[in-house]
Design a protein around this motif. Structure first.
Motif, PDB file in Angstrom:
ATOM      1  N   LEU A 127       0.848  -1.191   0.000  1.00 54.76           N
ATOM      2  CA  LEU A 127       0.000   0.000   0.000  1.00 54.76           C
ATOM      3  C   LEU A 127       0.881   1.237   0.000  1.00 54.76           C
ATOM      4  CD1 LEU A 127      -2.267  -1.026   3.003  1.00 54.76           C
ATOM      5  CD2 LEU A 127      -2.934  -1.103   0.607  1.00 54.76           C
ATOM      6  N   LEU A 128       0.362   2.300  -0.583  1.00 54.62           N
ATOM      7  CA  LEU A 128       1.028   3.600  -0.469  1.00 54.62           C
ATOM      8  C   LEU A 128       0.147   4.516   0.359  1.00 54.62           C
ATOM      9  CD1 LEU A 128       2.533   4.516  -3.972  1.00 54.62           C
ATOM     10  CD2 LEU A 128       3.696   3.667  -1.938  1.00 54.62           C
ATOM     11  N   PHE A 129       0.752   5.178   1.305  1.00 54.69           N
ATOM     12  CA  PHE A 129       0.115   6.244   2.059  1.00 54.69           C
ATOM     13  C   PHE A 129       0.831   7.518   1.641  1.00 54.69           C
ATOM     14  CE2 PHE A 129      -0.649   2.496   4.571  1.00 54.69           C
ATOM     15  CZ  PHE A 129      -1.971   2.644   4.964  1.00 54.69           C
ATOM     16  N   TYR A 130       0.198   8.645   1.846  1.00 56.44           N
ATOM     17  CA  TYR A 130       0.811   9.904   1.408  1.00 56.44           C
ATOM     18  C   TYR A 130       0.901  10.888   2.556  1.00 56.44           C
ATOM     19  CZ  TYR A 130       0.449   8.010  -3.213  1.00 56.44           C
ATOM     20  OH  TYR A 130       0.591   7.205  -4.305  1.00 56.44           O
ATOM     21  N   GLN A 131       2.093  11.439   2.702  1.00 60.08           N
ATOM     22  CA  GLN A 131       2.348  12.476   3.697  1.00 60.08           C
ATOM     23  C   GLN A 131       2.422  13.802   2.951  1.00 60.08           C
ATOM     24  OE1 GLN A 131       5.362  11.682   6.692  1.00 60.08           O
ATOM     25  NE2 GLN A 131       6.347  13.583   6.090  1.00 60.08           N
ATOM     26  N   PRO A 132       1.544  14.744   3.290  1.00 60.85           N
ATOM     27  CA  PRO A 132       1.563  16.017   2.565  1.00 60.85           C
ATOM     28  C   PRO A 132       2.834  16.816   2.859  1.00 60.85           C
ATOM     29  CG  PRO A 132      -0.021  16.094   4.361  1.00 60.85           C
ATOM     30  CD  PRO A 132       0.525  14.695   4.316  1.00 60.85           C
ATOM     31  N   GLN A 133       3.283  17.532   1.853  1.00 63.29           N
ATOM     32  CA  GLN A 133       4.410  18.453   2.011  1.00 63.29           C
ATOM     33  C   GLN A 133       3.822  19.856   1.925  1.00 63.29           C
ATOM     34  OE1 GLN A 133       6.687  16.961  -1.306  1.00 63.29           O
ATOM     35  NE2 GLN A 133       7.914  15.649   0.013  1.00 63.29           N
TER      36      GLN A 133
ATOM     37  N   SER B  70       2.115  21.549  -1.272  1.00 68.92           N
ATOM     38  CA  SER B  70       2.842  21.642  -2.535  1.00 68.92           C
ATOM     39  C   SER B  70       3.260  20.291  -3.079  1.00 68.92           C
ATOM     40  CB  SER B  70       4.080  22.521  -2.357  1.00 68.92           C
ATOM     41  OG  SER B  70       4.906  21.961  -1.341  1.00 68.92           O
ATOM     42  N   GLY B  71       3.104  19.262  -2.282  1.00 68.69           N
ATOM     43  CA  GLY B  71       3.502  17.934  -2.729  1.00 68.69           C
ATOM     44  C   GLY B  71       3.055  16.888  -1.734  1.00 68.69           C
ATOM     45  N   ALA B  72       3.373  15.663  -2.063  1.00 68.14           N
ATOM     46  CA  ALA B  72       3.062  14.540  -1.183  1.00 68.14           C
ATOM     47  C   ALA B  72       4.170  13.512  -1.318  1.00 68.14           C
ATOM     48  CB  ALA B  72       1.724  13.924  -1.558  1.00 68.14           C
ATOM     49  N   GLU B  73       4.551  12.922  -0.197  1.00 68.79           N
ATOM     50  CA  GLU B  73       5.558  11.869  -0.223  1.00 68.79           C
ATOM     51  C   GLU B  73       4.863  10.530  -0.099  1.00 68.79           C
ATOM     52  OE1 GLU B  73       9.571  10.265   2.050  1.00 68.79           O
ATOM     53  OE2 GLU B  73       8.534  12.012   2.845  1.00 68.79           O
ATOM     54  N   ALA B  74       5.179   9.625  -1.031  1.00 66.67           N
ATOM     55  CA  ALA B  74       4.609   8.274  -1.007  1.00 66.67           C
ATOM     56  C   ALA B  74       5.333   7.454   0.054  1.00 66.67           C
ATOM     57  CB  ALA B  74       4.760   7.621  -2.373  1.00 66.67           C
ATOM     58  N   LEU B  75       4.559   6.868   0.951  1.00 68.69           N
ATOM     59  CA  LEU B  75       5.111   6.039   2.022  1.00 68.69           C
ATOM     60  C   LEU B  75       4.634   4.605   1.823  1.00 68.69           C
ATOM     61  CD1 LEU B  75       4.332   8.469   4.975  1.00 68.69           C
ATOM     62  CD2 LEU B  75       6.481   8.242   3.724  1.00 68.69           C
ATOM     63  N   LEU B  76       5.555   3.704   1.603  1.00 71.23           N
ATOM     64  CA  LEU B  76       5.241   2.318   1.306  1.00 71.23           C
ATOM     65  C   LEU B  76       5.042   1.517   2.587  1.00 71.23           C
ATOM     66  CD1 LEU B  76       5.051   0.065  -0.877  1.00 71.23           C
ATOM     67  CD2 LEU B  76       7.526  -0.252  -0.564  1.00 71.23           C
TER      68      LEU B  76
ATOM     69  N   SER C 156      -0.675   6.669 -10.737  1.00 73.36           N
ATOM     70  CA  SER C 156      -2.131   6.466 -10.710  1.00 73.36           C
ATOM     71  C   SER C 156      -2.802   7.335  -9.648  1.00 73.36           C
ATOM     72  CB  SER C 156      -2.425   5.007 -10.358  1.00 73.36           C
ATOM     73  OG  SER C 156      -2.890   4.301 -11.415  1.00 73.36           O
ATOM     74  N   ASP C 157      -2.213   7.316  -8.454  1.00 75.28           N
ATOM     75  CA  ASP C 157      -2.784   8.098  -7.352  1.00 75.28           C
ATOM     76  C   ASP C 157      -2.701   9.594  -7.632  1.00 75.28           C
ATOM     77  OD1 ASP C 157      -3.403   5.742  -6.047  1.00 75.28           O
ATOM     78  OD2 ASP C 157      -1.728   5.857  -4.634  1.00 75.28           O
ATOM     79  N   GLN C 158      -1.627  10.014  -8.305  1.00 82.52           N
ATOM     80  CA  GLN C 158      -1.491  11.423  -8.634  1.00 82.52           C
ATOM     81  C   GLN C 158      -2.641  11.875  -9.539  1.00 82.52           C
ATOM     82  OE1 GLN C 158       1.859  12.766 -11.104  1.00 82.52           O
ATOM     83  NE2 GLN C 158       2.250  14.330  -9.531  1.00 82.52           N
ATOM     84  N   ARG C 159      -3.042  11.035 -10.462  1.00 87.42           N
ATOM     85  CA  ARG C 159      -4.201  11.352 -11.318  1.00 87.42           C
ATOM     86  C   ARG C 159      -5.470  11.522 -10.473  1.00 87.42           C
ATOM     87  NH1 ARG C 159      -2.709   6.733 -14.891  1.00 87.42           N
ATOM     88  NH2 ARG C 159      -1.114   7.572 -16.248  1.00 87.42           N
ATOM     89  N   ILE C 160      -5.639  10.656  -9.492  1.00 88.93           N
ATOM     90  CA  ILE C 160      -6.799  10.746  -8.589  1.00 88.93           C
ATOM     91  C   ILE C 160      -6.750  12.060  -7.818  1.00 88.93           C
ATOM     92  CG2 ILE C 160      -7.901   9.730  -6.552  1.00 88.93           C
ATOM     93  CD1 ILE C 160      -6.924   6.968  -7.665  1.00 88.93           C
ATOM     94  N   PHE C 161      -5.569  12.427  -7.311  1.00 87.66           N
ATOM     95  CA  PHE C 161      -5.414  13.704  -6.597  1.00 87.66           C
ATOM     96  C   PHE C 161      -5.794  14.868  -7.505  1.00 87.66           C
ATOM     97  CE2 PHE C 161      -1.604  11.746  -4.093  1.00 87.66           C
ATOM     98  CZ  PHE C 161      -2.469  11.012  -3.316  1.00 87.66           C
ATOM     99  N   GLN C 162      -5.317  14.836  -8.766  1.00 87.95           N
ATOM    100  CA  GLN C 162      -5.606  15.913  -9.710  1.00 87.95           C
ATOM    101  C   GLN C 162      -7.101  16.050  -9.957  1.00 87.95           C
ATOM    102  OE1 GLN C 162      -3.080  14.624 -12.931  1.00 87.95           O
ATOM    103  NE2 GLN C 162      -1.447  16.068 -12.377  1.00 87.95           N
TER     104      GLN C 162
END
Length: 189
Positions: free
Chosen positions: A55-61, A70-76, A114-120
């Motif tokens: 799974l990937l979780f995302y930590q906002p930057q 301004s960004g997100a870090e993918a956490l595996l 893929s997740d970046q497209r969902i975020f967009q």
């Protein structure tokens, strides 16, 4: 037995090579258990990628001056069927040792795109940072595939690379990083 002694010497040699340059390592019986665990873990890692256990979780930057994300870090994370959630520090080294880091990183990049497209689509146009093993950044085949993924998707990615990538093979690592940067991939070391 001679074969057992050769196997034990091989385990000590493997441990010495992975401990760093100039290291001496003597065989101790615990290495056998460690080698069996490493083999089992390697088999589980291969199965886990195929079975979709990661799974990937995302930590906002967040920019501190504006408060804007301004960004997100993918956490595996590995959702192991028996052991539950496993943090990357418990399996990334093993993935590097067993050669599973490449398919795992390919999966992470695909999923992050893929997740970046969902975020967009949800109104969050942010770059996504992905950790990339130093063992991969100086691998031309990995770089070619990563470049194809980014170019085909138009993704905005940043690869966070361990500093050992530059030390291990500086010329190739710098060439690969320059190629990635020219393709629009951010590089963070």
């Amino acid at each position: 037995e001679a074969m057992e002694l050769v196997g034990d010497a091989d385990l000590a040699l493997f441990k010495a090579k992975n401990s760093g340059r100039g290291q001496l390592f003597m065989f101790i019986p615990e290495l056998r258990a460690e080698a069996l665990a490493r083999r089992r873990y390697g088999l589980e890692l291969h199965r886990a990628v195929d079975e979709g256990e990661f799974l990937l979780f995302y930590q906002p930057q967040i920019q501190l001056d504006t408060g804007v994300v301004s960004g997100a870090e993918a956490l595996l994370r590995w959702r192991h069927p028996q052991r539950g959630m496993i943090r990357p520090d418990a399996f990334i080294g093993m993935a590097e040792e067993t050669g599973h880091i490449r398919p795992l990183t390919d999966w992470v990049i695909d999923r992050a795109i893929s997740d970046q497209r969902i975020f967009q689509k949800a109104g969050h146009d942010v770059a996504v940072s992905v950790n990339v093993s130093g063992k991969l950044i100086a691998n031309e085949q990995f770089a070619e595939r990563a470049l194809r993924q980014v170019r085909r998707s138009g993704a905005r990615l940043c690869f966070e690379i361990t500093e050992t990538a530059v030390i291990d093979n500086p010329r190739l690592a710098l060439d690969v990083m320059n190629e990635l940067k020219q393709a629009g991939v951010g590089i963070s070391i």
